[in-house]
Scaffold this active site. Structure first.
Site, mmCIF file in Angstrom:
data_model
loop_
_atom_site.group_PDB
_atom_site.id
_atom_site.type_symbol
_atom_site.label_atom_id
_atom_site.label_comp_id
_atom_site.label_asym_id
_atom_site.label_seq_id
_atom_site.Cartn_x
_atom_site.Cartn_y
_atom_site.Cartn_z
ATOM 1 N N SER A 198 57.548 -87.601 15.581
ATOM 2 C CA SER A 198 57.940 -86.292 16.106
ATOM 3 C C SER A 198 59.256 -85.880 15.462
ATOM 4 C CB SER A 198 58.124 -86.360 17.621
ATOM 5 O OG SER A 198 58.769 -85.202 18.117
ATOM 6 N N ILE A 236 46.050 -84.173 20.745
ATOM 7 C CA ILE A 236 46.003 -84.335 19.296
ATOM 8 C C ILE A 236 45.015 -85.423 18.904
ATOM 9 C CG2 ILE A 236 47.356 -85.125 17.313
ATOM 10 C CD1 ILE A 236 49.763 -83.671 18.526
ATOM 11 N N TYR A 238 61.741 -91.177 24.736
ATOM 12 C CA TYR A 238 60.707 -90.641 23.845
ATOM 13 C C TYR A 238 61.239 -90.493 22.424
ATOM 14 C CZ TYR A 238 57.245 -87.428 21.914
ATOM 15 O OH TYR A 238 56.291 -86.831 21.118
#
Length: 361
Positions: A214, A90, A240
């Site tokens: 996210s 990205i 994460y």
């Protein structure tokens, strides 16, 4: 009457009546619908159908929203941007888009070799000679400080800072600076970097900070002991998810502190994207991720929400928001909207990065 008839005796010409199966369990209660569903789904055919459905849902998330980078006319001539983790995935797609808009584009990468290759590729693709590599390892506060000093020494302005660098799947480890490495890479390093460059951003206003998050943030938690490894997270996935939750909380508190400065801060969700982020997992997880790849967004598609926050006219003046993968405002989890938790995280982050001692020069 029928009810007074004596029971039939079993014999060769008299079949035994078998009552219909009872709906009650051995404990006298009806079977749980959940248990029945689980039992049905355990059949291989149902498993395959469920997997196909999930893959089709992933495919559906690939559809772009109404906003597309190629339709955005924003020109960045005379502007300077920084994209961390810009040598692949990205980050590379974001840097490519900003370079096409004629921005002075700084790729902040950990690897000199991969970063230089990305810079050369972007220069060739865009015809923009002002695509530069600067070394940065966000897991190291010393590296972050060295990078910030170089930027402040070399650059007269900074219009967009994209904190994109992130990873998952690393084993639990504490860095020489006393920080858990994944939390340092994904959250504390970007927190320090942003604060060190705030004065330059303010001097260049209107300017934008983009902290990539996210949808997985909703499964994360904030335990301040995780930042230093005093408490070990439950799993790689939990680490994460928690760093992405922290990114949203950081963005909200940053936006609050920047009110009236002309600098905005937002946090986009790229969606389910096929990148190299799973490279640190075992072969089985990587294989499953690869199999699902055709149903995921490409890195270019996943970059859209980040580019939206960085350059779109629609995002001008918008701050402290979570942007969905369709480039629209979205509501993050309840924890991500906790202003008290955001302030507490900020204060602890200031302490761990040394910012609480005062401004750095």
């Amino acid at each position: 009457m029928e009810k007074n008839r004596p029971p039939a005796k079993a014999g060769p010409w008299c079949p035994i009546r078998v009552p219909p199966p009872s709906r009650t369990s051995v404990h006298g209660r009806l079977p749980s619908p959940t248990m029945e569903l689980l039992s049905a789904c355990s059949h291989p055919c149902w498993f395959v159908l469920t997997l196909l459905l999930l893959l089709l849902l992933l495919r559906a998330t690939r559809r772009s929203g109404a906003w597309l980078p190629r339709r955005c006319p924003t020109d960045l001539t005379g502007k300077t941007v920084i994209v961390t983790g810009a040598n692949s995935g990205i980050g590379k797609c974001v840097a490519l888009d900003l370079a096409r808009r004629n921005a002075r584009t700084i790729l902040a990468c950990r690897s000199r070799e991969r970063g230089q290759a990305a810079a050369e590729e972007i220069r060739a693709a865009t015809g923009n000679p002002a695509v530069l590599l600067r070394l940065l390892d966000t897991s190291s506060l010393a590296s972050v400080r060295a990078f910030a000093r170089q930027i402040l020494r070399e650059e007269r302005r900074l219009d967009v800072l994209v904190n994109n660098a992130g990873l998952t799947g690393l084993p639990f480890a504490v860095t020489p600076e006393g920080l858990e490495q994944t939390f340092a890479t994904n959250y504390l390093g970007p927190f320090l970097l942003t604060n060190l460059l705030l004065d330059l951003l303010k001097a260049s206003a209107p300017a934008r900070v983009v902290n990539v998050s996210s949808f997985r943030h909703s499964a994360g938690t904030v335990d301040l002991r995780h930042l230093t490894g005093q408490e070990r997270p439950k799993s790689f996935d939990h680490v994460y998810n928690s760093t992405k939750l922290m990114n949203i909380l950081f963005t909200a508190e940053l936006a609050r502190r920047l009110q009236g400065t002309g600098v905005t801060a937002n946090s986009p969700n790229p969606g389910v994207v096929k990148t190299g982020i799973m490279r640190h997992f075992n072969w089985l997880v990587r294989a499953l991720f690869t199999l699902a790849g055709p149903f995921m967004k490409s890195a270019e598609e996943g970059a859209a929400s980040t580019i939206y926050c960085a350059v779109s006219e629609e995002a001008a003046g918008v701050t402290g928001k979570y942007i969905g993968s369709d480039c629209r405002l979205a509501l993050p989890s309840a924890a991500a909207r906790d202003a008290g938790l955001a302030r507490k995280l900020w204060e602890e982050s200031e302490r761990l990065t040394g910012l609480a001692a005062g401004p750095e020069h």
